[in-house]
Design a protein around this motif. Structure first.
Motif, PDB file in Angstrom:
ATOM      1  N   THR A 110       8.709 -55.804 -38.383  1.00 32.48           N
ATOM      2  CA  THR A 110       9.804 -55.103 -39.074  1.00 32.48           C
ATOM      3  C   THR A 110      11.009 -54.801 -38.196  1.00 32.48           C
ATOM      4  O   THR A 110      12.038 -54.338 -38.718  1.00 32.48           O
ATOM      5  N   VAL A 111      10.927 -55.043 -36.883  1.00 30.84           N
ATOM      6  CA  VAL A 111      12.037 -54.689 -36.004  1.00 30.84           C
ATOM      7  C   VAL A 111      13.287 -55.474 -36.411  1.00 30.84           C
ATOM      8  O   VAL A 111      13.247 -56.685 -36.579  1.00 30.84           O
ATOM      9  N   PRO A 112      14.409 -54.791 -36.604  1.00 25.87           N
ATOM     10  CA  PRO A 112      15.645 -55.492 -37.007  1.00 25.87           C
ATOM     11  C   PRO A 112      16.373 -56.076 -35.795  1.00 25.87           C
ATOM     12  O   PRO A 112      16.055 -55.763 -34.642  1.00 25.87           O
ATOM     13  N   VAL A 113      17.374 -56.909 -36.074  1.00 27.28           N
ATOM     14  CA  VAL A 113      18.243 -57.420 -35.022  1.00 27.28           C
ATOM     15  C   VAL A 113      19.708 -57.076 -35.291  1.00 27.28           C
ATOM     16  O   VAL A 113      20.574 -57.381 -34.470  1.00 27.28           O
ATOM     17  N   THR A 114      19.989 -56.455 -36.412  1.00 25.16           N
ATOM     18  CA  THR A 114      21.351 -56.008 -36.707  1.00 25.16           C
ATOM     19  C   THR A 114      21.406 -54.496 -36.628  1.00 25.16           C
ATOM     20  O   THR A 114      20.471 -53.815 -37.053  1.00 25.16           O
ATOM     21  N   TRP A 115      22.508 -53.995 -36.093  1.00 21.54           N
ATOM     22  CA  TRP A 115      22.602 -52.566 -35.814  1.00 21.54           C
ATOM     23  C   TRP A 115      23.898 -51.999 -36.372  1.00 21.54           C
ATOM     24  O   TRP A 115      24.964 -52.595 -36.251  1.00 21.54           O
ATOM     25  N   ASP A 116      23.786 -50.814 -36.973  1.00 23.08           N
ATOM     26  CA  ASP A 116      24.956 -50.092 -37.451  1.00 23.08           C
ATOM     27  C   ASP A 116      25.607 -49.266 -36.356  1.00 23.08           C
ATOM     28  O   ASP A 116      26.791 -48.923 -36.452  1.00 23.08           O
ATOM     29  N   GLU A 117      24.839 -48.978 -35.313  1.00 18.58           N
ATOM     30  CA  GLU A 117      25.347 -48.104 -34.258  1.00 18.58           C
ATOM     31  C   GLU A 117      24.443 -48.245 -33.049  1.00 18.58           C
ATOM     32  O   GLU A 117      23.233 -48.459 -33.183  1.00 18.58           O
ATOM     33  N   THR A 118      25.017 -48.118 -31.856  1.00 18.14           N
ATOM     34  CA  THR A 118      24.259 -48.152 -30.613  1.00 18.14           C
ATOM     35  C   THR A 118      24.676 -46.978 -29.745  1.00 18.14           C
ATOM     36  O   THR A 118      25.873 -46.696 -29.596  1.00 18.14           O
ATOM     37  N   LYS A 119      23.685 -46.294 -29.158  1.00 21.71           N
ATOM     38  CA  LYS A 119      23.954 -45.154 -28.286  1.00 21.71           C
ATOM     39  C   LYS A 119      23.188 -45.288 -26.972  1.00 21.71           C
ATOM     40  O   LYS A 119      21.999 -45.611 -26.963  1.00 21.71           O
ATOM     41  N   PHE A 120      23.901 -45.036 -25.879  1.00 20.98           N
ATOM     42  CA  PHE A 120      23.248 -44.904 -24.580  1.00 20.98           C
ATOM     43  C   PHE A 120      22.620 -43.525 -24.507  1.00 20.98           C
ATOM     44  O   PHE A 120      23.286 -42.516 -24.759  1.00 20.98           O
ATOM     45  N   VAL A 121      21.346 -43.467 -24.171  1.00 19.27           N
ATOM     46  CA  VAL A 121      20.626 -42.197 -24.139  1.00 19.27           C
ATOM     47  C   VAL A 121      20.442 -41.699 -22.712  1.00 19.27           C
ATOM     48  O   VAL A 121      20.718 -40.541 -22.396  1.00 19.27           O
ATOM     49  N   ALA A 122      19.949 -42.562 -21.828  1.00 16.46           N
ATOM     50  CA  ALA A 122      19.707 -42.156 -20.444  1.00 16.46           C
ATOM     51  C   ALA A 122      19.503 -43.400 -19.605  1.00 16.46           C
ATOM     52  O   ALA A 122      19.165 -44.471 -20.119  1.00 16.46           O
ATOM     53  N   GLY A 123      19.675 -43.251 -18.285  1.00 13.44           N
ATOM     54  CA  GLY A 123      19.345 -44.354 -17.403  1.00 13.44           C
ATOM     55  C   GLY A 123      20.288 -44.513 -16.238  1.00 13.44           C
ATOM     56  O   GLY A 123      21.381 -43.931 -16.196  1.00 13.44           O
ATOM     57  N   GLU A 124      19.846 -45.301 -15.275  1.00 16.93           N
ATOM     58  CA  GLU A 124      20.620 -45.722 -14.126  1.00 16.93           C
ATOM     59  C   GLU A 124      20.295 -47.191 -13.884  1.00 16.93           C
ATOM     60  O   GLU A 124      19.120 -47.580 -13.914  1.00 16.93           O
ATOM     61  N   PRO A 125      21.312 -48.038 -13.660  1.00 15.78           N
ATOM     62  CA  PRO A 125      21.021 -49.458 -13.448  1.00 15.78           C
ATOM     63  C   PRO A 125      20.081 -49.663 -12.269  1.00 15.78           C
ATOM     64  O   PRO A 125      20.243 -49.059 -11.208  1.00 15.78           O
ATOM     65  N   GLY A 126      19.075 -50.508 -12.491  1.00 15.90           N
ATOM     66  CA  GLY A 126      18.080 -50.788 -11.472  1.00 15.90           C
ATOM     67  C   GLY A 126      16.910 -49.831 -11.475  1.00 15.90           C
ATOM     68  O   GLY A 126      15.909 -50.070 -10.792  1.00 15.90           O
ATOM     69  N   GLN A 127      17.003 -48.728 -12.251  1.00 21.20           N
ATOM     70  CA  GLN A 127      15.938 -47.730 -12.266  1.00 21.20           C
ATOM     71  C   GLN A 127      15.258 -47.644 -13.633  1.00 21.20           C
ATOM     72  O   GLN A 127      14.081 -47.957 -13.772  1.00 21.20           O
ATOM     73  N   PHE A 128      15.990 -47.232 -14.649  1.00 21.18           N
ATOM     74  CA  PHE A 128      15.429 -47.147 -15.993  1.00 21.18           C
ATOM     75  C   PHE A 128      16.563 -47.105 -16.989  1.00 21.18           C
ATOM     76  O   PHE A 128      17.733 -46.879 -16.644  1.00 21.18           O
ATOM     77  N   VAL A 129      16.237 -47.310 -18.262  1.00 18.20           N
ATOM     78  CA  VAL A 129      17.246 -47.220 -19.307  1.00 18.20           C
ATOM     79  C   VAL A 129      16.565 -46.852 -20.611  1.00 18.20           C
ATOM     80  O   VAL A 129      15.443 -47.295 -20.896  1.00 18.20           O
TER      81      VAL A 129
END
Length: 676
Positions: free
Chosen positions: A560-579
């Motif tokens: 059921t996972v979709p591939v089209t999105w109405d909105e995207t939000k960055f929640v948390a993370g640091e490149p190379g560590q987690f996202v």
């Protein structure tokens, strides 16, 4: 009213030589609609800047975000074979500031409805010969862009020999980037290894320099920037960044002579009037404006496809990665079509050499796929003389009449899309080939996926049937690169901040079984890539058994996972560590998070993006006690030891927090359903 004016800049890094410029004007700036981002241009002699010597008046620019410098004074200029626009420029005029404010719809990407909102100004200069150059500036709330225009008409084909355009990164900052490829049988393809937060001024391991995009931060981490380009059309070539000069300046470079099997010219040529691609700097005081930005698509022309009803993003089974010879075997391919039907996926991709199939024909597969309600995509070699890769079919994409005949045939067969591979060049002739393929494919209602290709430059706005592009070191490397095993966890947490910012990415994720080389990411990490990475076509790359044998809840998630999105939000993370990212499809939010490090990680994340008037019940799939096992928390959530790595999440609101614990190289997905 938009706040953007043309005024003298006082103070700063240099004394402006007003007497040397016409009308006494030597500095201008354009400001974003919200007033937080500015691009300032100066015609001055600031002394030596990188490889620019002192004693000459030239064009420079700098970029600020919320009053802090993101890009210090950086050079501008461009040189044609008949005219130079670097030294001796004289200011002619500044056009009125124009406010751009329009919305457009994307069929796939970070969000469905995009707002292109910027202030634009054009500055006109004249060289000592009286030839004119226009510098077009735009300031958005999340970045700036500039490009050059030769406004005067001519019957003569002109050639751009070089751009003086440069990006001066802040001294003491950090960089996340990957080397531009040396020309070879399969390169350039934007598949080199990323470096993780190296000091500004670090040299690339390849003498060719660095590829776009390049992410950087200021020394205090208070400002972030991402460099790339947009709207590269057939009148120009793709560009990349030089090795850093003194003062951390990276110049813009054209492709290498050897690219594309030595075919095509390095320098672009066109008949004026002529406009270059946009040079782009996405900025923010956090990583959120970088990750969420649509600036690259904003800068491209509107869609050229009027009727888009035939363009359908979706999920696909894919046989090649688990069995390289399978595209030549009807019986093996049939099982992947059956898998797509069982999982409710829309498509199955038939990869290289399908035209020399045994145990049946492509028409047998088409008939079977039709019976199952599955659309098929077919692989093609883009060559042509520009590559000497032998995989078939080849020789059908580089010549217009042959290509159009092939697309007409595919339309008549009912084929939904093509995967076109092995371009190996950013020269103008190959950039033109990309556009020619897309234009002809649109006419015959064929969707497109580019592999072994250049970086996305926002073309999916103009050509909404461009579903995805590779230009990433993806999961297929588990079949031929021993080092990818240890590299992948960190790599997966860098590309959401870099490569996937600028366009859809065909990483071919979600592999649970080991290939030639094993993966050390957990199965929950692999599952989360279906959310963390964005692509208009999501190709599931594992064996049939890997998906058929999944536990019930993860299997249902993949159905059921979709591939089209109405909105995207960055929640948390640091490149190379987690996202951790959140994407909305309708009223439902999907969260995905991955850990790129060997140690466990605890993360507490806020949820301000949720609807203030709703409560959300949550399904969560995370790391089990073993790396290849899942832990599932279904509504109503339990508490205590049974909750595994998740706290009770029943009835979440926009005021709540989620407390997460990642296993080493772990991950999670969450599905949040509103209950009003």
């Amino acid at each position: 009213m938009a706040r953007a004016t043309t005024i003298p800049i006082l103070g700063g890094l240099l004394c402006l030589l007003a007497a040397q410029a016409a009308h006494g004007q030597t500095a201008w700036k354009v400001t974003s609609p919200d007033g937080n981002v500015t691009m300032a241009v100066r015609l001055a002699d600031p002394g030596r800047v990188a490889d620019y010597p002192a004693g000459k008046v030239r064009l420079y620019y700098e970029v600020q975000c919320k009053g802090r410098t993101v890009l210090p004074l950086s050079p501008l200029g461009i040189t044609r074979d008949d005219q130079g626009f670097v030294d001796g420029l004289r200011f002619v005029s500044a056009g009125r500031v124009r406010t751009i404010d329009e919305t457009y719809t994307m069929l796939h990407g970070k969000r469905k409805v995009c707002r292109d909102h910027a202030n634009e100004q054009t500055l006109t200069f004249e060289n000592p010969n009286g030839a004119r150059l226009e510098l077009v500036l735009r300031a958005y709330d999340d970045g700036v862009a500039f490009r050059y225009r030769f406004p005067e008409s001519s019957d003569r084909v002109c050639t751009v020999l070089s751009e003086a355009s440069g990006f001066r990164l802040p001294a003491g900052g950090k960089v996340w980037a990957h080397p531009y490829d040396k020309a070879g049988q399969y390169t350039p393809a934007y598949e080199t290894y990323w470096v993780d937060g190296v000091p500004v001024g670090t040299a690339s391991s390849n003498e060719e320099g660095w590829a776009f995009p390049l992410l950087f931060c200021t020394p205090d981490g208070a400002r972030w920037g991402l460099l790339t380009e947009a709207a590269v059309d057939g009148s120009y070539c793709g560009s990349h960044l030089s090795q850093p000069a003194s003062d951390g300046v990276h110049r813009l470079l054209f492709p290498a002579e050897g690219e594309g099997n030595d075919t095509g010219s390095v320098e672009p040529s066109w008949t004026p009037p002529w406009t270059t691609p946009w040079r782009v700097v996405i900025v923010g005081d956090t990583l959120a404006p970088i990750v969420e930005s649509d600036l690259v698509t904003h800068l491209n022309p509107p869609s050229m496809v009027e009727d888009t009803g035939w363009i359908e993003p979706g999920r696909a089974s894919w046989s090649w990665l688990s069995d390289h010879d399978s595209p030549q075997d009807h019986d093996k391919l049939r099982t992947f079509i059956d898998l797509a039907a069982e999982m409710g996926w829309e498509y199955s991709l038939i990869d290289a050499n399908w035209n020399i199939m045994k145990n049946g024909t492509i028409h047998d597969l088409i008939a079977h796929a039709n019976d199952k309600g599955i659309g098929l995509m077919l692989w093609y070699n883009s060559g042509g003389p520009h590559n000497y890769v032998t995989e078939q079919p080849r020789g059908t994409m580089d010549l217009r009449q042959v290509r159009r005949h092939e697309f007409r045939r595919l339309r008549d067969w009912g084929i939904k899309g093509v995967k076109v591979d092995f371009f190996q060049s950013d020269k103008q002739n190959i950039i033109q080939l990309y556009h020619d393929i897309l234009k002809d494919a649109a006419e015959f209602q064929i969707m497109v996926n580019f592999h072994g290709c250049t970086l996305p430059r926002g073309w999916s706005r103009t050509y909404p049937h461009l579903m995805t592009m590779e230009a990433v070191r993806g999961a297929e490397c588990y079949s031929f690169d021993r080092s990818f095993t240890n590299y992948a966890p960190m790599h997966n947490t860098v590309i959401p901040f870099t490569r996937n910012v600028v366009g859809p990415m065909d990483y071919t994720p979600v592999m649970f079984d080991d290939n030639v080389y094993k993966h050390i990411t957990t199965n929950a990490h692999e599952l989360a890539l279906s959310i963390v990475f964005e692509s208009g076509w999501l190709h599931f790359a594992d064996r049939v058994s890997a998906y058929r044998d999944l536990d019930k809840v993860p299997k249902q998630f993949l159905k059921t996972v979709p591939v089209t999105w109405d909105e995207t939000k960055f929640v948390a993370g640091e490149p190379g560590q987690f996202v951790v990212l959140a994407r909305r499809h309708g009223d439902r939010w999907y969260l995905g998070g991955i850990n790129g490090e060997e140690s466990e990680r605890a993360v507490k994340v806020a949820l301000p993006f949720l609807d203030d008037n709703a409560r959300y019940v949550t399904l969560m799939i995370g790391d089990g006690k073993m790396p290849r096992r899942f832990n599932v928390v279904t509504p109503p959530a339990v508490s205590g030891d049974e909750a595994g790595p998740f706290s009770s999440v029943k009835g979440l609101t926009s005021q709540d927090f989620m407390e997460l614990r990642f296993s080493p190289y772990g991950g999670f997905v969450a599905v949040l359903d509103p209950v009003r």
